[in-house]
Design an enzyme around this catalytic site. Structure first.
Site, PDB file in Angstrom:
ATOM      1  CB  THR A 299     -40.347   2.339  19.076  1.00  8.88           C
ATOM      2  OG1 THR A 299     -41.269   1.975  18.042  1.00  8.88           O
ATOM      3  CG2 THR A 299     -40.416   3.833  19.307  1.00  8.88           C
ATOM      4  CG  PHE A 428     -45.210   0.070  25.681  1.00  6.78           C
ATOM      5  CD1 PHE A 428     -44.976   0.151  24.318  1.00  6.78           C
ATOM      6  CD2 PHE A 428     -44.731  -1.041  26.361  1.00  6.78           C
ATOM      7  CE1 PHE A 428     -44.288  -0.849  23.637  1.00  6.78           C
ATOM      8  CE2 PHE A 428     -44.042  -2.053  25.698  1.00  6.78           C
ATOM      9  CZ  PHE A 428     -43.819  -1.960  24.335  1.00  6.78           C
ATOM     10  CB  CYS A 435     -47.455   2.838  23.249  1.00 10.03           C
ATOM     11  SG  CYS A 435     -46.995   2.205  21.642  1.00 10.03           S
TER      12      CYS A 435
HETATM   13 MN1  MNH Z   1     -45.459   3.852  20.711  1.00  9.35          MN
HETATM   14  C1  MNH Z   1     -47.002   6.576  22.101  1.00  9.35           C
HETATM   15  C2  MNH Z   1     -43.264   3.726  23.319  1.00  9.35           C
HETATM   16  C3  MNH Z   1     -44.118   0.979  19.412  1.00  9.35           C
HETATM   17  C4  MNH Z   1     -47.423   4.156  17.895  1.00  9.35           C
HETATM   18  N1  MNH Z   1     -45.183   4.964  22.382  1.00  9.35           N
HETATM   19  C5  MNH Z   1     -45.950   6.023  22.806  1.00  9.35           C
HETATM   20  C6  MNH Z   1     -45.475   6.473  24.099  1.00  9.35           C
HETATM   21  C7  MNH Z   1     -44.419   5.676  24.421  1.00  9.35           C
HETATM   22  C8  MNH Z   1     -44.236   4.718  23.351  1.00  9.35           C
HETATM   23  C9  MNH Z   1     -43.566   5.779  25.679  1.00  9.35           C
HETATM   24  C10 MNH Z   1     -46.058   7.620  24.926  1.00  9.35           C
HETATM   25  C11 MNH Z   1     -45.297   8.908  24.689  1.00  9.35           C
HETATM   26  C12 MNH Z   1     -45.766  10.086  25.537  1.00  9.35           C
HETATM   27  O1  MNH Z   1     -46.428   9.924  26.552  1.00  9.35           O
HETATM   28  O2  MNH Z   1     -45.420  11.206  25.163  1.00  9.35           O
HETATM   29  N2  MNH Z   1     -43.929   2.615  21.225  1.00  9.35           N
HETATM   30  C13 MNH Z   1     -43.162   2.743  22.353  1.00  9.35           C
HETATM   31  C14 MNH Z   1     -42.206   1.648  22.391  1.00  9.35           C
HETATM   32  C15 MNH Z   1     -42.452   0.863  21.288  1.00  9.35           C
HETATM   33  C16 MNH Z   1     -43.557   1.483  20.564  1.00  9.35           C
HETATM   34  C17 MNH Z   1     -41.152   1.458  23.483  1.00  9.35           C
HETATM   35  C18 MNH Z   1     -41.811  -0.408  20.827  1.00  9.35           C
HETATM   36  C19 MNH Z   1     -41.086  -1.211  21.566  1.00  9.35           C
HETATM   37  N3  MNH Z   1     -45.712   2.774  18.951  1.00  9.35           N
HETATM   38  C20 MNH Z   1     -45.129   1.569  18.669  1.00  9.35           C
HETATM   39  C21 MNH Z   1     -45.695   1.031  17.466  1.00  9.35           C
HETATM   40  C22 MNH Z   1     -46.631   1.940  17.024  1.00  9.35           C
HETATM   41  C23 MNH Z   1     -46.635   3.032  17.971  1.00  9.35           C
HETATM   42  C24 MNH Z   1     -45.314  -0.296  16.831  1.00  9.35           C
HETATM   43  C25 MNH Z   1     -47.543   1.884  15.830  1.00  9.35           C
HETATM   44  C26 MNH Z   1     -47.845   0.815  15.158  1.00  9.35           C
HETATM   45  N4  MNH Z   1     -46.914   5.160  20.082  1.00  9.35           N
HETATM   46  C27 MNH Z   1     -47.580   5.109  18.883  1.00  9.35           C
HETATM   47  C28 MNH Z   1     -48.521   6.207  18.817  1.00  9.35           C
HETATM   48  C29 MNH Z   1     -48.421   6.905  20.040  1.00  9.35           C
HETATM   49  C30 MNH Z   1     -47.396   6.209  20.824  1.00  9.35           C
HETATM   50  C31 MNH Z   1     -49.449   6.510  17.650  1.00  9.35           C
HETATM   51  C32 MNH Z   1     -49.223   8.128  20.485  1.00  9.35           C
HETATM   52  C33 MNH Z   1     -50.497   7.629  21.136  1.00  9.35           C
HETATM   53  C34 MNH Z   1     -51.411   8.752  21.600  1.00  9.35           C
HETATM   54  O3  MNH Z   1     -50.930   9.728  22.195  1.00  9.35           O
HETATM   55  O4  MNH Z   1     -52.618   8.626  21.391  1.00  9.35           O
END
Ligand code: MNH
Length: 504
Positions: A299, A428, A435
């Site tokens: 991501t 996010f 996120c």
């Molecule tokens: Mn990330 C959930 C986008 C970087 C760990 N992330 C989500 C969701 C989005 C998202 C959209 C929600 C999805 C849903 O509703 O089904 N995340 C991003 C983007 C980036 C990103 C666009 C970077 C740019 N994410 C990261 C990073 C980490 C991470 C870096 C860890 C270090 N993300 C997660 C986790 C979840 C999540 C864990 C789930 C959270 C939850 O449901 O409690």
């Protein structure tokens, strides 16, 4: 969807009329309501032919472009409903009425992610437990530690680039290495040695294959014979799954003796919930590690790559961003930003925000009602119905975004943000399932962009046309940029011979 989800999330009840025959047997039937759909629909198979199975999101974005704020695709007995407008999205983001749900393709990922944070159902106890335990790992004190790791990994990238015989580099490949290395060191104190090998770590390829198969299997569930084909696909990717598990075992084994590290893995292995005293189980820890490896690196790599793409294509924006780095970092191309300085790169942050508007690397997320309701004043929804919010379309909704195809970072000036309705920008996700790594990703991206453009000018290939690839997430395909060392501050300084007497 698994059987579990059927009992949890398909218990539709309430006062809505049951349209007995029209929606009968269709998954996600929306009580038989019909939404616009692309092209000519075939009996039985539905819209299966119009979408490209290798690039489902890209083909949906293409097909849905003319279909308005809400539309559908039907694949055998599975109906997908897509939301493309900012107003319906804002409504779906209302946490009192709607919540996250796992559509089939994500449900299929539970084989790997189990009840890890990303793939857990809202009411699974391990979601709350892991959320409470891991939130502190994303608080400010922890970010300070990650900052130092980010400086080190970005320095390794710079050293690697500066050693290359020609400075035309594969941006997406190298951002993937960088983000993988940063995440694995920050979360697991593990060094994957990404910059000592030509190719990115094989974990990425294994996960792409495994998850793609999961996605396809999820899509197949509603097709005749889908289960059999699904089992076949599962066997085919068993090696990749074994590989990922071996990798995780290695990460955990390194740490069984060593309880000193207070990284994500340290917390998962050693910390009990402050109130309940509970800990994560070894199986759940496995799910979380895989989740963080997957969610945490590609991501961010995609976000960085798109931002570098847009900067290289918009020299005026690049010049402004470079000027900002010169003001904050000064004239030394090796200058490293402090933790506090990262927050000061306001213009670079706007460039990143604008990149994630046009190409949100997580392209969609799903919502369902908490109880039967009516969406947009006219579409009844039962708790078994769900919609996918298509961010690439919502972020271009002409009702909110003027001239939506233009890259314009100043849309994210504070006054401009205030003028827009809530929830019109959601890269996010939203609410309690948004996120967890947002701050981590933003800090890393701004830091890396600042260092790179402070040091280099970026030149795109003259005939490059952006081609987006669907991997686990969306990334620019075949993006090469030629780097040339710049002299920071040169644009600001008077000409070199300014001390010389006037020529006349
Ligand atoms: Mn990330 C959930 C986008 C970087 C760990 N992330 C989500 C969701 C989005 C998202 C959209 C929600 C999805 C849903 O509703 O089904 N995340 C991003 C983007 C980036 C990103 C666009 C970077 C740019 N994410 C990261 C990073 C980490 C991470 C870096 C860890 C270090 N993300 C997660 C986790 C979840 C999540 C864990 C789930 C959270 C939850 O449901 O409690």
């Amino acid at each position: 969807m698994t059987g579990k989800q059927n009992t949890r999330e398909q218990a539709g009840s309430g006062p809505l009329p049951r349209t007995l025959f029209r929606g009968f047997g269709i998954h996600n039937s929306w009580s038989g309501q019909k939404f616009p759909h692309p092209g000519r629909r075939r009996p039985i198979i539905g819209d299966v032919q119009v979408s490209d199975p290798r690039n489902p999101i890209l083909s949906i974005l293409r097909l849905g472009a003319e279909l308005g704020g809400i539309y559908e695709l039907k694949v055998f007995r599975q109906k997908f409903v897509f939301v493309a407008s900012a107003d319906l999205t804002a409504e779906l983001c209302d946490e009192t009425r709607f919540c996250k749900t796992l559509p089939p393709a994500i449900g299929a990922l539970r084989e790997y992610g189990g009840d890890g944070l990303f793939t857990a159902y809202n009411d699974e106890p391990n979601w709350q437990l892991a959320h409470d335990l891991l939130m502190p790992a994303f608080a400010r004190a922890s970010m300070q530690r990650y900052h130092d790791i980010m400086l080190t990994t970005s320095q390794e990238l710079i050293d690697y680039w500066d050693r290359l015989p020609e400075q035309r580099v594969d941006i997406t490949r190298d951002m993937t290495k960088l983000a993988m290395e940063t995440l694995s060191r920050a979360a697991f104190s593990h060094d994957f040695g990404s910059f000592t090998s030509e190719r990115p770590h094989p974990f990425v390829g294994a996960m792409v294959r495994a998850l793609e198969t999961g996605r396809r299997r999820g899509g197949l569930r509603a097709a005749p014979g889908g289960k059999l084909l699904g089992n076949y696909l599962t066997r085919r990717i068993a090696d990749d799954h074994d590989y990922a598990n071996a990798l995780i075992d290695e990460l955990v084994a390194e740490r069984i003796e060593d309880t000193s590290q207070h990284d994500l893995l340290g917390i998962m292995l050693n910390v009990r919930h402050p109130e309940s005293g509970e800990r994560l189980t070894p199986l759940n820890i496995r799910y979380q590690i895989l989740t963080f490896l997957v969610a945490g690196h590609e991501t961010t790599a995609g976000a960085l790559s798109f931002a570098l793409y847009f900067l290289s294509e918009n020299p005026d924006c690049l010049a402004l961003a470079q000027q900002e780095t010169d003001e904050i970092l000064g004239d030394d191309p090796d200058a490293e930003p402090t933790y506090e300085q990262v927050a000061k790169f306001r213009y670079i942050r706007r460039c990143l925000d604008e990149s994630l508007r046009l190409w949100p690397t997580v392209p969609a997320f799903s919502r369902r009602p908490v109880s039967d309701t009516v969406l947009g004043g006219r579409y009844p929804m039962r708790t078994s119905d769900w919609a996918l919010i298509m961010l690439g379309q919502v972020h271009r909704d002409p009702a909110v975004w003027e001239d939506p195809e233009t890259f314009d970072p100043d849309r994210f000036l504070p006054d401009e943000i205030k003028k827009r309705p809530a929830h019109s920008y959601k890269p996010f996700g939203t609410g309690m399932r948004a996120c967890i790594g947002r701050q981590f990703a933003l800090h890393e991206s701004v830091l890396v962009l600042a260092r790179l453009i402070h040091r280099y000018d970026l030149t795109p290939d003259p005939d490059y046309v952006l081609r987006v690839h669907e991997r686990l997430t969306m990334v620019p395909g075949k993006l090469h940029l030629t780097l040339t060392h710049r002299v920071p501050g040169a644009g600001r300084r008077p000409p070199a011979d300014h001390d010389a007497p006037p020529a006349e």
